[in-house]
Enzyme design. Structure first.
Site, mmCIF file in Angstrom:
data_model
loop_
_atom_site.group_PDB
_atom_site.id
_atom_site.type_symbol
_atom_site.label_atom_id
_atom_site.label_comp_id
_atom_site.label_asym_id
_atom_site.label_seq_id
_atom_site.Cartn_x
_atom_site.Cartn_y
_atom_site.Cartn_z
ATOM 1 C CB CYS A 61 13.288 9.570 6.947
ATOM 2 S SG CYS A 61 14.294 8.597 5.858
ATOM 3 C CD GLU B 173 13.807 1.524 8.660
ATOM 4 O OE1 GLU B 173 14.222 2.548 9.237
ATOM 5 O OE2 GLU B 173 14.445 0.469 8.598
ATOM 6 N N GLY C 289 7.042 5.477 7.734
ATOM 7 C CA GLY C 289 6.141 6.621 7.862
ATOM 8 C C GLY C 289 6.404 7.362 9.150
ATOM 9 C CB SER C 290 4.433 9.898 10.877
ATOM 10 O OG SER C 290 3.196 9.218 10.936
ATOM 11 C CE LYS D 180 -1.873 2.939 2.661
ATOM 12 N NZ LYS D 180 -1.882 4.114 1.786
ATOM 13 N N GLY E 71 3.200 4.920 13.175
ATOM 14 C CA GLY E 71 3.930 3.718 13.593
ATOM 15 C C GLY E 71 3.362 3.149 14.898
ATOM 16 C CD GLU F 2 9.901 13.366 10.609
ATOM 17 O OE1 GLU F 2 8.839 12.759 10.758
ATOM 18 O OE2 GLU F 2 10.894 12.881 10.053
HETATM 19 P P1 NAP Z 1 2.289 8.669 7.502
HETATM 20 O O1 NAP Z 1 1.134 9.579 7.618
HETATM 21 O O2 NAP Z 1 2.772 7.967 8.706
HETATM 22 O O3 NAP Z 1 1.872 7.611 6.375
HETATM 23 C C1 NAP Z 1 2.734 6.613 5.917
HETATM 24 C C2 NAP Z 1 1.912 5.512 5.278
HETATM 25 O O4 NAP Z 1 1.065 4.918 6.250
HETATM 26 C C3 NAP Z 1 0.985 5.994 4.176
HETATM 27 O O5 NAP Z 1 0.877 4.985 3.195
HETATM 28 C C4 NAP Z 1 -0.310 6.148 4.919
HETATM 29 O O6 NAP Z 1 -1.439 6.162 4.095
HETATM 30 C C5 NAP Z 1 -0.281 4.956 5.826
HETATM 31 N N1 NAP Z 1 -1.148 5.050 6.989
HETATM 32 C C6 NAP Z 1 -1.654 6.157 7.584
HETATM 33 N N2 NAP Z 1 -2.427 5.817 8.641
HETATM 34 C C7 NAP Z 1 -2.395 4.462 8.712
HETATM 35 C C8 NAP Z 1 -2.999 3.510 9.596
HETATM 36 N N3 NAP Z 1 -3.769 3.883 10.615
HETATM 37 N N4 NAP Z 1 -2.747 2.205 9.383
HETATM 38 C C9 NAP Z 1 -1.954 1.802 8.374
HETATM 39 N N5 NAP Z 1 -1.365 2.653 7.497
HETATM 40 C C10 NAP Z 1 -1.588 3.972 7.679
HETATM 41 O O7 NAP Z 1 3.547 9.387 6.929
HETATM 42 P P2 NAP Z 1 3.593 10.390 5.742
HETATM 43 O O8 NAP Z 1 3.027 11.671 6.226
HETATM 44 O O9 NAP Z 1 3.011 9.768 4.536
HETATM 45 O O10 NAP Z 1 5.188 10.503 5.508
HETATM 46 C C11 NAP Z 1 6.015 11.281 6.289
HETATM 47 C C12 NAP Z 1 6.642 10.495 7.433
HETATM 48 O O11 NAP Z 1 7.365 9.366 6.966
HETATM 49 C C13 NAP Z 1 7.663 11.321 8.171
HETATM 50 O O12 NAP Z 1 7.427 11.208 9.547
HETATM 51 C C14 NAP Z 1 9.001 10.696 7.818
HETATM 52 O O13 NAP Z 1 9.988 10.801 8.758
HETATM 53 C C15 NAP Z 1 8.630 9.287 7.617
HETATM 54 N N6 NAP Z 1 9.621 8.615 6.763
HETATM 55 C C16 NAP Z 1 10.518 7.762 7.356
HETATM 56 C C17 NAP Z 1 11.494 7.111 6.614
HETATM 57 C C18 NAP Z 1 12.455 6.158 7.257
HETATM 58 O O14 NAP Z 1 12.989 5.304 6.566
HETATM 59 N N7 NAP Z 1 12.706 6.213 8.537
HETATM 60 C C19 NAP Z 1 11.550 7.327 5.231
HETATM 61 C C20 NAP Z 1 10.642 8.215 4.653
HETATM 62 C C21 NAP Z 1 9.675 8.850 5.436
HETATM 63 P P3 NAP Z 1 -2.055 7.602 3.651
HETATM 64 O O15 NAP Z 1 -1.159 8.147 2.633
HETATM 65 O O16 NAP Z 1 -3.407 7.345 3.157
HETATM 66 O O17 NAP Z 1 -2.080 8.471 4.857
#
Ligand code: NAP
Ligand code: MG
Length: 484
Positions: A291, A257, A235-236, A182, A240, A388
């Site tokens: 990230c 991650e 993701g965030s 996804k 997580g 962040e």
């Molecule tokens: P996010 O809101 O956490 O979303 C990440 C993914 O999770 C998206 O596909 C999202 O779908 C999905 N998601 C959201 N709520 C969920 C739930 N309740 N259950 C299962 N999946 C769910 O993060 P983002 O705003 O897209 O991306 C930014 C974040 O990613 C930042 O915090 C960044 O640090 C982190 N990141 C970390 C790394 C690493 O390797 N450490 C790399 C890149 C990014 P939707 O799009 O529909 O919300």
């Protein structure tokens, strides 16, 4: 597959939920739309993955044959580099040249992990157990088997759509898992082309299943699904934590991650030109939506003013614009939501008395562009310093010595990455040990290799991606004992 056909196809994909617009962050206009796949589609995808796994369609194939197919995926990705790059560039607004640089390294994930397919061996153990059932000395033999978990869910964000997809799909394939994938709801485009490439390369039906939908619908259903053995999530940190809770129903394994608030330490003996340039690019590249972006810079007091000025000068020299705009080297934020979030942090900081050295505003034009922003006079209790932001916003604070630098750097709930700029190599290596981060870079930033493990300390994650640990994450270990 031409760009337009991806945009058309995505509209036609069956779904059961809300219609989700795909927005160009440069023009704020709709590019295409798709229908949230809905919960039934999650069940169906998991069932397809399960039956492909039980049938041994993929993991039952000879490892060398799987490796060849993965290598073919990489070759096909190379043939489609331009389209994949165009799709990511259109979808995220990143410069086309940047997307074209990234895609070949995404293809390389499949070549790198193809190599692991034939090398996933367990270990053999000479064991001598005394006082066995018979009460006599027993000569035993034991060995371990590395076995794929089974059905895994792969969920990732929008900041590097092809990269995030390949970084998970490739090791899952190498391990022999069947997956349900996804992508972020904002960036579904390149995943559709990738799905075609994976099928064309010869991965059997049902082994990799793409779902398009929201996180709170499709993502949540996948995470809670009783027939999924593992979730690999990027993701965030906030989401997580939801994943961990949702996974508790069947105690599925979870790899995370997550976010970061990565410190960059610049000493007065550093190669300052290089440190200033890399520290600036280390936060402003991709508008801070990486990230490992170094969002907290600490500078030794003697060179503090010089570094602040140097980073602000680079911030002002960057040309923000869309992929179609001549000379632009930084794109926009991904969405209105992200723009509102980033500006919220900045505005709150202004109210609380931070000094805005440069930036601090969105650009007076269409698109979600925020001027690269340098903030000083920051109180560590401020939200913008602790959380962040995931935008082009950096705080710069002075320090006097190692102890103070380390204390400030480690004063964070995150622990994803940290950087040290100094020509004193002994100090650099001493600091590498003291910094609480999963990745420490010495006199470099923005580095990556498929073979080097990547993971977060503290609330930046669980487990590792990339390298051997990256494929091991999709394998479980079985110990087998035999009496000789
Ligand atoms: P996010 O809101 O956490 O979303 C990440 C993914 O999770 C998206 O596909 C999202 O779908 C999905 N998601 C959201 N709520 C969920 C739930 N309740 N259950 C299962 N999946 C769910 O993060 P983002 O705003 O897209 O991306 C930014 C974040 O990613 C930042 O915090 C960044 O640090 C982190 N990141 C970390 C790394 C690493 O390797 N450490 C790399 C890149 C990014 P939707 O799009 O529909 O919300
Ligand atoms: Mg999202």
């Amino acid at each position: 597959m031409a760009l337009q056909s991806v945009l058309d196809e995505i509209r036609k994909r069956p779904g059961k939920g809300e219609v989700i617009p795909v927005i160009d962050p440069v023009t704020e206009e709709q590019i295409t739309e798709f229908t949230d796949c809905g919960e039934q589609a999650v069940d169906d995808a998991v069932a397809r993955a399960r039956s492909s796994f039980e049938a041994g369609a993929w993991h039952g194939m000879a490892a060398r044959e799987r490796a060849k197919i993965m290598w073919r995926i990489a070759d096909l990705m190379d043939e489609h580099t331009d389209e994949l790059a165009q799709l990511d560039s259109l979808n995220t607004g990143m410069p086309l040249a940047q997307a074209k640089m990234i895609v070949p390294s995404c293809a390389e994930f499949f070549r790198y992990y193809a190599g692991w397919c034939t090398k996933l061996n367990g270990t053999a153990h000479e064991v001598q157990m005394q006082g066995g059932v018979s009460g006599t000395f027993a000569e035993m033999h034991a060995y371990t088997l590395k076995e794929p978990y089974g059905v895994v869910g792969l969920i990732f964000p929008w900041n590097g759509p092809v990269f995030n997809a390949c970084g998970k799909i490739a090791p899952a394939l190498a391990a022999g898992c069947s997956s349900v994938v996804k992508p972020a709801e904002e960036t579904p485009l390149s995943a559709v082309l990738l799905e075609k490439i994976i099928a064309e390369a010869g991965v059997p039906d049902g082994v990799v299943n793409l779902l398009l939908g929201y996180g709170h619908t499709a993502g949540a259903a996948l995470t809670a699904h009783p027939d999924v053995e593992k979730i690999a999530f990027t993701g965030s940190t906030e989401v997580g934590k939801h994943i961990v809770q949702a996974a508790s129903g069947n105690l599925k394994k979870v790899m995370l991650e997550l976010g970061g608030k990565s410190p960059v330490l610049i000493y007065d003996d550093a190669d300052l030109n290089m440190a200033i340039m890399m520290a600036a690019m280390g936060i402003f590249v991709h508008s801070g939506q990486g990230c490992v972006c170094g969002s907290r810079i600490f500078v030794q007091r003697g060179v503090y003013d010089q570094v602040v000025e140097g980073i602000a000068t680079i911030a002002n020299s960057l040309k923000l614009g869309g992929p179609q705009e001549e000379g632009s080297n930084i794109g926009p934020l991904i969405s209105q939501k992200q723009l509102t979030r980033v500006m919220g942090f900045i505005d709150e900081g202004k109210r609380d008395g931070v000094e805005v050295v440069t930036g601090g505003h969105r650009l007076d034009r269409r698109g979600y562009f925020v001027h690269p922003t340098v903030l000083t006079n920051v109180d560590p209790a401020m939200r913008l310093y602790q959380q962040e932001i995931f935008g082009p916003v950096v705080t710069i604070l002075p320090f006097d010595d190692d102890d103070e630098a380390v204390a400030m750097a480690n004063d964070s709930t995150y622990g994803l990455a940290a950087t040290v700029w100094t020509t004193n190599l002994a100090r650099a290596h001493r600091l590498a040990k003291r910094l609480q981060a999963g990745t420490v870079t010495l006199n470099c930033q923005l580095v990556f290799d498929h073979d080097v493990p990547f993971g977060g300390y503290k609330q930046s994650g669980w487990g590792h991606e990339f390298g051997h640990s990256g494929v091991d994450a999709y394998l479980q270990t079985k110990s087998v004992w035999a009496q000789l």
